[in-house]
Scaffold this motif. Structure first.
Motif, PDB file in Angstrom:
ATOM      1  N   PHE A 187       0.829  -1.214   0.000  1.00 37.24           N
ATOM      2  CA  PHE A 187       0.000   0.000   0.000  1.00 37.24           C
ATOM      3  C   PHE A 187       0.864   1.265   0.000  1.00 37.24           C
ATOM      4  N   ILE A 188       1.877   1.290   0.861  1.00 38.87           N
ATOM      5  CA  ILE A 188       2.653   2.526   1.024  1.00 38.87           C
ATOM      6  C   ILE A 188       3.435   2.873  -0.248  1.00 38.87           C
ATOM      7  N   ASP A 189       3.863   1.858  -0.985  1.00 37.14           N
ATOM      8  CA  ASP A 189       4.585   2.131  -2.241  1.00 37.14           C
ATOM      9  C   ASP A 189       3.642   2.738  -3.270  1.00 37.14           C
ATOM     10  N   ARG A 190       2.454   2.169  -3.359  1.00 34.72           N
ATOM     11  CA  ARG A 190       1.469   2.699  -4.323  1.00 34.72           C
ATOM     12  C   ARG A 190       1.034   4.100  -3.897  1.00 34.72           C
ATOM     13  N   TYR A 191       0.866   4.271  -2.590  1.00 34.95           N
ATOM     14  CA  TYR A 191       0.472   5.573  -2.050  1.00 34.95           C
ATOM     15  C   TYR A 191       1.498   6.657  -2.431  1.00 34.95           C
ATOM     16  N   ARG A 192       2.766   6.325  -2.327  1.00 37.80           N
ATOM     17  CA  ARG A 192       3.809   7.320  -2.621  1.00 37.80           C
ATOM     18  C   ARG A 192       3.774   7.794  -4.065  1.00 37.80           C
ATOM     19  N   LYS A 193       3.147   7.034  -4.939  1.00 35.21           N
ATOM     20  CA  LYS A 193       3.114   7.397  -6.353  1.00 35.21           C
ATOM     21  C   LYS A 193       1.805   8.037  -6.790  1.00 35.21           C
ATOM     22  N   ILE A 194       0.944   8.406  -5.861  1.00 29.94           N
ATOM     23  CA  ILE A 194      -0.320   9.021  -6.282  1.00 29.94           C
ATOM     24  C   ILE A 194      -0.050  10.394  -6.888  1.00 29.94           C
ATOM     25  N   ARG A 195      -1.019  10.857  -7.679  1.00 37.31           N
ATOM     26  CA  ARG A 195      -0.864  12.165  -8.312  1.00 37.31           C
ATOM     27  C   ARG A 195      -1.132  13.269  -7.294  1.00 37.31           C
ATOM     28  N   ARG A 196      -0.283  14.271  -7.289  1.00 34.84           N
ATOM     29  CA  ARG A 196      -0.443  15.374  -6.337  1.00 34.84           C
ATOM     30  C   ARG A 196      -0.916  16.615  -7.050  1.00 34.84           C
ATOM     31  N   ALA A 197      -2.110  17.045  -6.746  1.00 34.98           N
ATOM     32  CA  ALA A 197      -2.599  18.305  -7.321  1.00 34.98           C
ATOM     33  C   ALA A 197      -2.320  19.406  -6.300  1.00 34.98           C
ATOM     34  N   PRO A 198      -3.183  19.668  -5.293  1.00 36.92           N
ATOM     35  CA  PRO A 198      -2.718  20.595  -4.257  1.00 36.92           C
ATOM     36  C   PRO A 198      -1.778  19.866  -3.303  1.00 36.92           C
ATOM     37  N   GLN A 199      -1.097  20.638  -2.500  1.00 44.57           N
ATOM     38  CA  GLN A 199      -0.150  20.133  -1.496  1.00 44.57           C
ATOM     39  C   GLN A 199      -0.790  19.066  -0.623  1.00 44.57           C
ATOM     40  N   ILE A 200      -0.101  17.956  -0.397  1.00 41.67           N
ATOM     41  CA  ILE A 200      -0.674  16.910   0.454  1.00 41.67           C
ATOM     42  C   ILE A 200      -0.083  16.979   1.866  1.00 41.67           C
ATOM     43  N   ILE A 201      -0.783  16.329   2.789  1.00 41.05           N
ATOM     44  CA  ILE A 201      -0.306  16.297   4.177  1.00 41.05           C
ATOM     45  C   ILE A 201       0.812  15.260   4.284  1.00 41.05           C
ATOM     46  N   PRO A 202       1.958  15.600   4.882  1.00 39.91           N
ATOM     47  CA  PRO A 202       3.028  14.608   4.984  1.00 39.91           C
ATOM     48  C   PRO A 202       2.682  13.445   5.909  1.00 39.91           C
ATOM     49  N   LEU A 203       3.393  12.345   5.703  1.00 41.58           N
ATOM     50  CA  LEU A 203       3.127  11.117   6.477  1.00 41.58           C
ATOM     51  C   LEU A 203       3.227  11.341   7.984  1.00 41.58           C
ATOM     52  N   LYS A 204       4.201  12.139   8.407  1.00 43.60           N
ATOM     53  CA  LYS A 204       4.404  12.346   9.852  1.00 43.60           C
ATOM     54  C   LYS A 204       3.135  12.915  10.494  1.00 43.60           C
ATOM     55  N   ASP A 205       2.430  13.797   9.763  1.00 38.41           N
ATOM     56  CA  ASP A 205       1.221  14.417  10.309  1.00 38.41           C
ATOM     57  C   ASP A 205       0.040  13.446  10.250  1.00 38.41           C
ATOM     58  N   MET A 206       0.004  12.633   9.209  1.00 47.48           N
ATOM     59  CA  MET A 206      -1.080  11.643   9.116  1.00 47.48           C
ATOM     60  C   MET A 206      -0.945  10.612  10.231  1.00 47.48           C
ATOM     61  N   ALA A 207       0.306  10.247  10.510  1.00 44.39           N
ATOM     62  CA  ALA A 207       0.559   9.261  11.565  1.00 44.39           C
ATOM     63  C   ALA A 207       0.039   9.781  12.902  1.00 44.39           C
ATOM     64  N   ALA A 208       0.243  11.078  13.145  1.00 43.65           N
ATOM     65  CA  ALA A 208      -0.205  11.662  14.416  1.00 43.65           C
ATOM     66  C   ALA A 208      -1.730  11.636  14.505  1.00 43.65           C
ATOM     67  N   ILE A 209      -2.404  11.877  13.379  1.00 45.13           N
ATOM     68  CA  ILE A 209      -3.878  11.861  13.381  1.00 45.13           C
ATOM     69  C   ILE A 209      -4.365  10.461  13.756  1.00 45.13           C
ATOM     70  N   ILE A 210      -3.755   9.461  13.174  1.00 38.82           N
ATOM     71  CA  ILE A 210      -4.169   8.080  13.449  1.00 38.82           C
ATOM     72  C   ILE A 210      -3.862   7.702  14.903  1.00 38.82           C
ATOM     73  N   ALA A 211      -2.673   8.087  15.352  1.00 37.33           N
ATOM     74  CA  ALA A 211      -2.264   7.713  16.713  1.00 37.33           C
ATOM     75  C   ALA A 211      -3.137   8.393  17.772  1.00 37.33           C
ATOM     76  N   GLU A 212      -3.417   9.671  17.596  1.00 41.22           N
ATOM     77  CA  GLU A 212      -4.131  10.424  18.627  1.00 41.22           C
ATOM     78  C   GLU A 212      -5.624  10.107  18.664  1.00 41.22           C
TER      79      GLU A 212
END
Ligand code: SAH
Length: 249
Positions: free
Chosen positions: A63-88
Motif C-alpha cells: 500500500f505505502i509504495d502505491r500511495y507514494r506514487k499518487i498524483r499530487r494536485a494541491p499540497q498533500i499532508i506529509p506522512l508524519k502528520d497523518m501518523a499523528a492523526i491516526i495515533a491520537e
C-alpha cells in the motif's frame, strides 16, 4: 490490467534508488541500464541484472509504495502528520471518517487504509477528478468522494473522526458538530497560526468541544553511513499545525 497506471513492481538499485514499474509489457529503463520485460515478473526478492550488468532487486509494491506514487494536485499532508492523526484518535476498522477538502485525496486514501469508511468533500471539480483517479489507482473501495462545498453541510451522522485541511475550517464547525458522534474527534490541519487562532476562537463558542492539543510534528532525518552519522543537511521544512478536539456532549 497491464496499463492501468498503478505500480506493479519495484526495482531497487544497490544504492537504494527505487524504480516504480507500471507497465510489465515493456522493458524498463533506468540510469543503470534497462531490465528486460521478462525479468519484471520474477519472484519477490529476485536479483535482476540490467543490460549493462548492474544488479538490482525486484519486489512487489505494498500500500505505502502505491500511495507514494499518487498524483499530487494541491499540497498533500506529509506522512508524519497523518501518523499523528491516526495515533491520537485511534481511528480503526470500525471508524466512519469525514474529510475535507479532499485535494489530491492523500489524507482520505491514507485514512481509508485504516478506517471502515472515509467520505471526503471537495469543492473543486478538477481536484475531485484527480482524487477519484488516485482512489482507483490504490484500489480502495471504502472511500466516497463528494464534489461538494463542506461549508454547506455534512450529510453523514455518527461520525467518529472529522479531518479538515481547509483555508477557513471555522466555517465548517457547525456542520461538523451535527455530524460528529459524542466522543468523536475533529482534527484541523492548518499551515499558519492565524488559522489556528481563528479556528480555536470559533471552537470556544461551542462548549461541547474539548480542546485536546495543538501540535507541530518535527521530523529530523539522519544520515547513517559508517561513522558519518548525523542529521541530514536538508530538512523537510514546515508543513502545518494539527489541532485536536473532541465532542464531549
Ligand atoms: N488533505 C488533502 C489536501 C487538501 S488541500 C490531501 O492530503 O491531499 C485543500 C483542499 O480543500 C483544496 O483542494 C481545496 O479546493 C479544498 N477546499 C477549499 N474549500 C473547500 C470547501 N469549502 N469545501 C470543500 N473543499 C474545499
Amino acid at each position: 490490467m497491464e496499463k492501468d497506471g498503478s505500480v506493479k513492481r519495484i526495482i531497487i538499485s544497490k544504492e537504494g534508488r527505487k524504480f516504480y514499474v507500471k507497465d510489465l509489457s515493456q522493458d524498463y529503463h533506468t540510469q543503470f541500464g534497462f531490465i528486460r520485460k521478462e525479468e519484471l515478473s520474477r519472484e519477490d526478492g529476485s536479483e535482476v541484472v540490467s543490460n549493462i550488468g548492474e544488479k538490482m532487486r525486484i519486489i512487489s509494491p505494498s500500500f505505502i509504495d502505491r500511495y507514494r506514487k499518487i498524483r499530487r494536485a494541491p499540497q498533500i499532508i506529509p506522512l508524519k502528520d497523518m501518523a499523528a492523526i491516526i495515533a491520537e484518535t485511534g481511528v480503526n476498522r470500525d471508524s466512519l471518517v469525514v474529510d475535507a477538502g479532499t485535494g489530491s485525496g492523500a489524507l482520505a486514501c491514507f485514512l481509508a487504509n485504516y478506517a471502515k469508511k472515509v467520505v471526503s468533500y471537495e469543492v473543486r471539480e478538477d481536484f475531485f477528478r484527480v482524487a477519484s483517479e488516485n482512489v482507483k489507482l490504490l484500489g480502495l473501495s471504502n472511500i466516497e468522494l463528494k464534489n461538494k462545498n463542506v461549508y454547506d453541510g455534512i450529510d453523514e451522522k455518527d461520525v467518529d473522526l472529522i479531518t479538515f485541511d481547509l483555508p477557513e475550517p471555522w466555517l465548517a464547525i457547525k456542520s461538523a458538530e451535527q455530524a460528529l458522534k459524542i466522543g468523536g474527534f475533529i482534527v484541523s490541519y492548518s499551515p499558519t497560526i492565524p488559522q489556528v487562532m481563528d479556528f480555536s476562537a470559533e471552537m470556544k463558542k461551542h462548549s461541547c468541544f474539548q480542546h485536546i492539543k495543538t501540535i507541530e510534528i518535527i521530523e529530523r532525518q539522519w544520515e547513517v553511513e559508517e561513522r558519518k552519522v548525523r542529521p541530514k543537511s536538508q530538512e523537510i521544512g514546515h508543513s502545518g499545525f494539527l489541532s485536536f478536539y473532541r465532542r464531549i456532549c
